[in-house]
Design a protein around this motif. Structure first.
Motif, mmCIF file in Angstrom:
data_model
loop_
_atom_site.group_PDB
_atom_site.id
_atom_site.type_symbol
_atom_site.label_atom_id
_atom_site.label_comp_id
_atom_site.label_asym_id
_atom_site.label_seq_id
_atom_site.Cartn_x
_atom_site.Cartn_y
_atom_site.Cartn_z
ATOM 1 N N MET A 174 3.906 0.741 -9.782
ATOM 2 C CA MET A 174 2.848 0.403 -8.979
ATOM 3 C C MET A 174 3.687 -0.804 -7.810
ATOM 4 S SD MET A 174 0.745 -2.303 -10.949
ATOM 5 C CE MET A 174 0.228 -3.300 -9.212
ATOM 6 N N ALA A 175 2.734 -0.978 -6.845
ATOM 7 C CA ALA A 175 3.138 -2.177 -5.696
ATOM 8 C C ALA A 175 1.777 -2.719 -5.623
ATOM 9 C CB ALA A 175 3.770 -1.695 -4.490
ATOM 10 N N VAL A 176 1.906 -4.208 -5.474
ATOM 11 C CA VAL A 176 0.605 -4.878 -5.079
ATOM 12 C C VAL A 176 1.072 -6.073 -4.182
ATOM 13 C CG1 VAL A 176 1.001 -6.279 -7.200
ATOM 14 C CG2 VAL A 176 -1.211 -6.257 -6.144
ATOM 15 N N ALA A 177 0.276 -6.519 -3.128
ATOM 16 C CA ALA A 177 0.503 -7.592 -2.452
ATOM 17 C C ALA A 177 -0.479 -8.757 -2.851
ATOM 18 C CB ALA A 177 0.073 -7.285 -1.067
ATOM 19 N N VAL A 178 0.068 -10.024 -3.049
ATOM 20 C CA VAL A 178 -0.767 -11.054 -3.518
ATOM 21 C C VAL A 178 -0.426 -12.335 -2.648
ATOM 22 C CG1 VAL A 178 -0.193 -10.373 -5.909
ATOM 23 C CG2 VAL A 178 1.372 -12.177 -4.901
ATOM 24 N N THR A 179 -1.436 -13.041 -2.513
ATOM 25 C CA THR A 179 -1.729 -14.287 -1.639
ATOM 26 C C THR A 179 -2.060 -15.395 -2.547
ATOM 27 O OG1 THR A 179 -2.346 -15.231 0.165
ATOM 28 C CG2 THR A 179 -3.833 -13.828 -0.717
ATOM 29 N N PHE A 217 0.830 -1.244 -0.045
ATOM 30 C CA PHE A 217 0.096 -0.042 0.123
ATOM 31 C C PHE A 217 0.877 1.284 -0.097
ATOM 32 C CE2 PHE A 217 -1.988 3.422 2.104
ATOM 33 C CZ PHE A 217 -3.148 3.484 1.720
ATOM 34 N N GLY A 218 2.072 1.332 0.943
ATOM 35 C CA GLY A 218 2.632 2.569 0.898
ATOM 36 C C GLY A 218 3.521 2.757 -0.180
ATOM 37 N N LEU A 219 4.193 1.547 -0.614
ATOM 38 C CA LEU A 219 5.176 1.678 -1.857
ATOM 39 C C LEU A 219 4.312 1.987 -3.299
ATOM 40 C CD1 LEU A 219 7.524 -1.035 -1.319
ATOM 41 C CD2 LEU A 219 7.762 1.422 -0.766
ATOM 42 N N GLY A 220 3.083 1.718 -3.066
ATOM 43 C CA GLY A 220 2.131 1.967 -4.309
ATOM 44 C C GLY A 220 1.929 3.497 -4.334
ATOM 45 N N ALA A 270 1.691 -8.852 -14.771
ATOM 46 C CA ALA A 270 3.100 -8.290 -15.149
ATOM 47 C C ALA A 270 2.983 -7.556 -16.639
ATOM 48 C CB ALA A 270 4.292 -9.052 -14.968
ATOM 49 N N ALA A 271 2.272 -8.337 -17.358
ATOM 50 C CA ALA A 271 2.022 -8.438 -18.799
ATOM 51 C C ALA A 271 1.086 -7.291 -19.147
ATOM 52 C CB ALA A 271 1.936 -9.330 -19.461
ATOM 53 N N ASP A 272 0.345 -6.864 -18.091
ATOM 54 C CA ASP A 272 -1.030 -6.059 -18.404
ATOM 55 C C ASP A 272 -0.386 -4.624 -18.183
ATOM 56 O OD1 ASP A 272 -3.390 -4.781 -18.236
ATOM 57 O OD2 ASP A 272 -4.106 -5.396 -16.252
ATOM 58 N N PRO A 273 -0.645 -3.988 -19.423
ATOM 59 C CA PRO A 273 -0.275 -2.229 -19.382
ATOM 60 C C PRO A 273 -1.369 -1.454 -18.392
ATOM 61 C CG PRO A 273 -1.362 -2.964 -21.495
ATOM 62 C CD PRO A 273 -1.135 -4.269 -20.721
ATOM 63 N N ALA A 274 -2.359 -2.027 -18.324
ATOM 64 C CA ALA A 274 -3.371 -1.268 -17.464
ATOM 65 C C ALA A 274 -3.192 -1.668 -15.871
ATOM 66 C CB ALA A 274 -4.642 -1.331 -17.826
ATOM 67 N N ARG A 275 -2.369 -2.539 -15.618
ATOM 68 C CA ARG A 275 -2.201 -2.962 -14.129
ATOM 69 C C ARG A 275 -2.340 -2.078 -13.231
ATOM 70 N NH1 ARG A 275 4.086 -4.753 -15.613
ATOM 71 N NH2 ARG A 275 4.942 -2.747 -14.754
ATOM 72 N N ALA A 276 -1.509 -0.858 -13.247
ATOM 73 C CA ALA A 276 -1.516 0.040 -12.142
ATOM 74 C C ALA A 276 -2.732 0.566 -11.720
ATOM 75 C CB ALA A 276 -0.503 1.278 -12.406
ATOM 76 N N ALA A 277 -3.558 0.778 -12.886
ATOM 77 C CA ALA A 277 -4.981 1.306 -12.565
ATOM 78 C C ALA A 277 -5.994 0.335 -11.652
ATOM 79 C CB ALA A 277 -5.609 1.880 -13.918
ATOM 80 N N GLY A 312 -1.309 -0.589 -5.016
ATOM 81 C CA GLY A 312 -1.636 -0.184 -3.619
ATOM 82 C C GLY A 312 -2.678 -1.254 -2.988
ATOM 83 N N LYS A 313 -3.136 -2.094 -3.718
ATOM 84 C CA LYS A 313 -4.187 -3.000 -3.430
ATOM 85 C C LYS A 313 -3.518 -4.530 -3.003
ATOM 86 C CE LYS A 313 -7.631 -1.005 -6.229
ATOM 87 N NZ LYS A 313 -8.633 -1.352 -7.246
ATOM 88 N N SER A 314 -4.400 -5.318 -2.300
ATOM 89 C CA SER A 314 -3.979 -7.012 -2.253
ATOM 90 C C SER A 314 -5.026 -7.792 -2.929
ATOM 91 C CB SER A 314 -3.857 -7.114 -0.665
ATOM 92 O OG SER A 314 -5.338 -6.987 -0.032
ATOM 93 N N ALA A 315 -4.555 -8.896 -3.362
ATOM 94 C CA ALA A 315 -5.326 -9.697 -4.220
ATOM 95 C C ALA A 315 -4.934 -11.002 -3.896
ATOM 96 C CB ALA A 315 -5.345 -9.272 -5.615
ATOM 97 N N SER A 316 -5.731 -11.997 -3.961
ATOM 98 C CA SER A 316 -5.604 -13.389 -3.970
ATOM 99 C C SER A 316 -5.343 -14.086 -5.484
ATOM 100 C CB SER A 316 -6.842 -14.046 -3.322
ATOM 101 O OG SER A 316 -7.923 -14.166 -4.081
ATOM 102 N N SER A 317 -4.765 -15.270 -5.287
ATOM 103 C CA SER A 317 -4.798 -15.893 -6.621
ATOM 104 C C SER A 317 -5.989 -16.084 -7.371
ATOM 105 C CB SER A 317 -4.150 -17.402 -6.225
ATOM 106 O OG SER A 317 -4.980 -17.756 -5.488
ATOM 107 N N GLY A 318 -7.031 -16.386 -6.468
ATOM 108 C CA GLY A 318 -8.490 -16.259 -7.183
ATOM 109 C C GLY A 318 -8.909 -15.204 -7.852
ATOM 110 N N ASP A 319 -8.768 -14.037 -7.083
ATOM 111 C CA ASP A 319 -9.019 -12.726 -7.583
ATOM 112 C C ASP A 319 -8.483 -12.456 -8.831
ATOM 113 O OD1 ASP A 319 -10.496 -12.215 -5.226
ATOM 114 O OD2 ASP A 319 -8.698 -11.010 -4.218
ATOM 115 N N LEU A 320 -7.178 -12.631 -9.089
ATOM 116 C CA LEU A 320 -6.199 -12.389 -10.287
ATOM 117 C C LEU A 320 -6.603 -13.256 -11.265
ATOM 118 C CD1 LEU A 320 -2.828 -11.904 -8.405
ATOM 119 C CD2 LEU A 320 -4.248 -10.097 -9.232
ATOM 120 N N ALA A 321 -6.915 -14.647 -10.946
ATOM 121 C CA ALA A 321 -7.273 -15.685 -11.877
ATOM 122 C C ALA A 321 -8.635 -15.222 -12.613
ATOM 123 C CB ALA A 321 -7.479 -16.977 -11.378
#
Length: 321
Positions: free
Chosen positions: A214-219, A202-205, A266-273, A277-286
């Motif tokens: 951008m920065a993101v936390a994943v689990t 969140f802070g590094l974002g 990582a390959a998504d050009p719109a990833r920052a938007a 600063g968020k956190s996401a699970s593998s299920g969310d990203l999938a």
């Protein structure tokens, strides 16, 4: 020019969208870290992989079956360039040397994955099921060293190189999301260790946004890591046999599920938007990127635990795959 020092941008295509990217996966010996390194390599990246277990040295985790050299070889076999650099990320001089090497070799860093942990032997033995004051203080503090201090050291020393990228990406790997971790994580030391990376992202974002990054936390969810499979006495091929011991293991996922999702991010050009600063699970990203696990399923372990295990809703793991 040596292959490991060639900084010439490579042709980008659909199969190798990260072909011109330089990545560091800190903590890539096994589990999610290894899979993340391999999938970034499969997408074409050059990946520096670090950890404490090598073919000549075993870390406090005590496993000899996985090494960073093997991880680097898997990265290269997948189509990327894997480079193993033995590093204890609690040793500031070693981390400075690592960053210096990447700087000399490549001149920049595009993707930093902080997957540092290695505390399972502590949590299983002296933490879970104990109050904070019952937990051996030395073990609790070691958990914070492994799960928090190592992340802070690595970020602090690698970020000056990361911001040279035209699109810096910092990934913090943890256990849980901001939503799921509103529930107490069993012990104060473990709770702190697994919530800290979420706040780091969140802070590094906020800080990286100024540099187009951008920065993101994943689990992951219920992870079928090498250690977990060993714990249950099964392999990736027959992992479902462990469901007889722990029924909830039916929602388990391979390390490559999260890794495929992070490679897509990582390959998504719109990833920052979408994720900064968020956190996401593998299920969310999938769900966001259409990714599936090795068996073709799309498990959502965190939703299963929230709804069924903790929430009392009728349902089975199969309903969440």
């Amino acid at each position: 020019m040596d292959k490991n020092t060639d900084t010439t941008p490579r042709h980008l295509d659909h199969d190798t969208p990260l072909a011109d990217r330089i990545a560091l996966v800190a903590g890539a010996t096994r589990g999610a870290g290894r899979a993340l390194a391999v999938e970034l390599g499969r997408a074409g990246a050059t990946v520096y992989v670090t950890g404490r277990t090598t073919r000549e040295h075993v870390s406090e985790v005590g496993r000899t079956t996985e090494t960073i050299e093997e991880t680097a070889e898997l990265v290269t076999a997948a189509g990327g360039t894997g480079i193993a650099v033995p590093t204890d990320h609690l040793d500031e001089d070693r981390v400075r040397a690592l960053v210096g090497r990447i700087d000399r070799d490549r001149g920049r860093l595009d993707i930093l994955v902080n997957d540092l942990w290695g505390g399972e032997h502590l949590t299983a033995g002296s933490v879970f099921g104990k109050k904070s004051w019952e937990t051996p203080l030395a073990d609790g503090l070691r958990i914070l060293e492994l799960g928090v201090r190592s992340h802070v050291i690595t970020a602090a020393l690698a970020l000056p190189l990361l911001i040279r990228s035209d699109a810096p990406l910092h990934v913090e790997v943890t256990d849980g999301t901001a939503r799921s971790n509103r529930r107490y994580r069993e012990n104060i030391y473990y709770d702190l260790a697994k919530n800290a990376p979420i706040r780091i992202a969140f802070g590094l974002g906020q800080e990286l946004a100024e540099y187009g990054g951008m920065a993101v936390a994943v689990t992951p969810g219920f992870l079928r890591s090498e250690q977990m499979l060993t714990h249950f006495g099964v392999t990736e091929e027959n992992w479902r046999d462990a469901v007889a011991q722990v029924p909830d293991f039916a929602i388990a996922e391979s390390p490559y599920y999260l890794a495929r999702a992070v490679a897509a991010l990582a390959a998504d050009p719109a990833r920052a938007a979408r994720w900064n600063g968020k956190s996401a699970s593998s299920g969310d990203l999938a769900k966001a990127y259409g990714v599936r696990d090795l068996d073709g399923s799309r498990p959502d372990a965190w939703a299963y635990f929230e709804d069924v295990v903790f929430g009392g809703k009728d349902g089975s793991p199969d309903d969440y795959r």
